[in-house]
Design an enzyme around this catalytic site. Structure first.
Site, mmCIF file in Angstrom:
data_model
loop_
_atom_site.group_PDB
_atom_site.id
_atom_site.type_symbol
_atom_site.label_atom_id
_atom_site.label_comp_id
_atom_site.label_asym_id
_atom_site.label_seq_id
_atom_site.Cartn_x
_atom_site.Cartn_y
_atom_site.Cartn_z
ATOM 1 N N GLY A 185 0.836 -1.194 0.000
ATOM 2 C CA GLY A 185 0.000 0.000 0.000
ATOM 3 C C GLY A 185 0.868 1.239 0.000
ATOM 4 N N HIS A 243 -2.848 7.776 6.682
ATOM 5 C CA HIS A 243 -1.847 8.652 6.057
ATOM 6 C C HIS A 243 -2.500 9.916 5.501
ATOM 7 C CE1 HIS A 243 2.111 6.811 6.059
ATOM 8 N NE2 HIS A 243 1.646 5.644 5.658
ATOM 9 N N HIS A 248 -4.454 1.712 7.508
ATOM 10 C CA HIS A 248 -3.119 2.331 7.537
ATOM 11 C C HIS A 248 -3.012 3.443 6.482
ATOM 12 C CE1 HIS A 248 1.446 1.841 7.948
ATOM 13 N NE2 HIS A 248 1.307 2.621 6.887
ATOM 14 N N GLU A 249 -3.475 3.150 5.263
ATOM 15 C CA GLU A 249 -3.324 4.137 4.178
ATOM 16 C C GLU A 249 -4.267 5.321 4.359
ATOM 17 O OE1 GLU A 249 -0.710 3.771 2.631
ATOM 18 O OE2 GLU A 249 -0.375 1.648 3.011
ATOM 19 N N CYS A 296 5.944 0.342 7.264
ATOM 20 C CA CYS A 296 5.512 1.462 6.428
ATOM 21 C C CYS A 296 6.697 1.892 5.584
ATOM 22 C CB CYS A 296 5.053 2.612 7.334
ATOM 23 S SG CYS A 296 4.551 4.092 6.437
ATOM 24 N N LEU A 297 6.455 2.133 4.296
ATOM 25 C CA LEU A 297 7.564 2.496 3.405
ATOM 26 C C LEU A 297 8.228 3.813 3.827
ATOM 27 C CD1 LEU A 297 6.090 1.435 -0.065
ATOM 28 C CD2 LEU A 297 7.792 0.231 1.309
ATOM 29 N N GLN A 304 2.933 10.147 0.835
ATOM 30 C CA GLN A 304 4.233 9.470 0.897
ATOM 31 C C GLN A 304 5.098 9.725 -0.330
ATOM 32 O OE1 GLN A 304 2.379 5.474 2.063
ATOM 33 N NE2 GLN A 304 4.340 5.454 3.147
HETATM 34 CO CO CO Z 1 2.543 3.775 5.654
#
Ligand code: CO
Length: 169
Positions: free
Chosen positions: A43, A134, A130-131, A88-89, A48
């Site tokens: 995701g 963000h 999670h997304e 998380c990236l 991000q």
């Molecule tokens: Co993340």
């Protein structure tokens, strides 16, 4: 296009809704998917990549058919609790336990402008939560269990220290 890492300010901003789906949006969504696959993520949210818009891309194996891009997504229902293991990236090398809802209902639009209503549980449900967080400037470290917060405190401080140093250059 690059992935923005913690503690960049944009990760704390509330993203703006997308008013119109045009070629730019479609192209950016495609690039985000590519970047997500390259990074071996499941995701990615627009903030991000430094773009403060309400768009997320998700690919959890076999779960959503061809739908991978979600515009202006909203959680309309949440039930139960689920302790997930997340990364998380935007936080290289950090993982931790996060308390989530067990099942969620999400309303969103796809790139054709069609309205989707998705019921998701397990990993897919977690990724949506999670997304969408963000898009509201909420990060998984905010919701980690006390044990995971403690375990990651040193690494997070190090990210903050490096960021400050880079800003000062
Ligand atoms: Co993340």
């Amino acid at each position: 296009m690059n992935i923005v890492t913690y503690p960049a300010e944009i990760l704390r901003e509330k993203a703006e809704p997308i008013e119109e789906i045009n070629d730019d949006i479609c192209r950016t969504a495609d690039e985000m998917l590519e970047l997500m696959y390259e990074s071996e993520g499941i995701g990615l949210a627009a903030p991000q990549i430094g773009w403060s818009k309400r768009l997320i891309v998700i690919d959890v194996k076999d779960e959503l058919g061809d739908e991978k891009v979600f515009i202006n997504p909203a959680l309309v229902n949440q039930e139960g609790t689920f302790l997930s293991d997340e990364g998380c990236l935007s936080f290289p090398d950090i993982t931790g336990k996060v308390m989530r809802s067990e099942t969620v209902e999400v309303v969103a639009f796809n790139l054709k402008g069609e309205k989707l209503k998705i019921k998701a549980g397990g990993l897919l449900g977690v990724v949506f939560q999670h997304e969408i967080d963000h898009l509201n400037g909420v990060l998984f470290i905010d919701k980690m269990t006390p044990g995971s917060s403690l375990a990651n405190a040193k690494k997070l401080k190090e990210f903050e220290r490096i960021y400050k140093r880079v800003q000062a250059l």
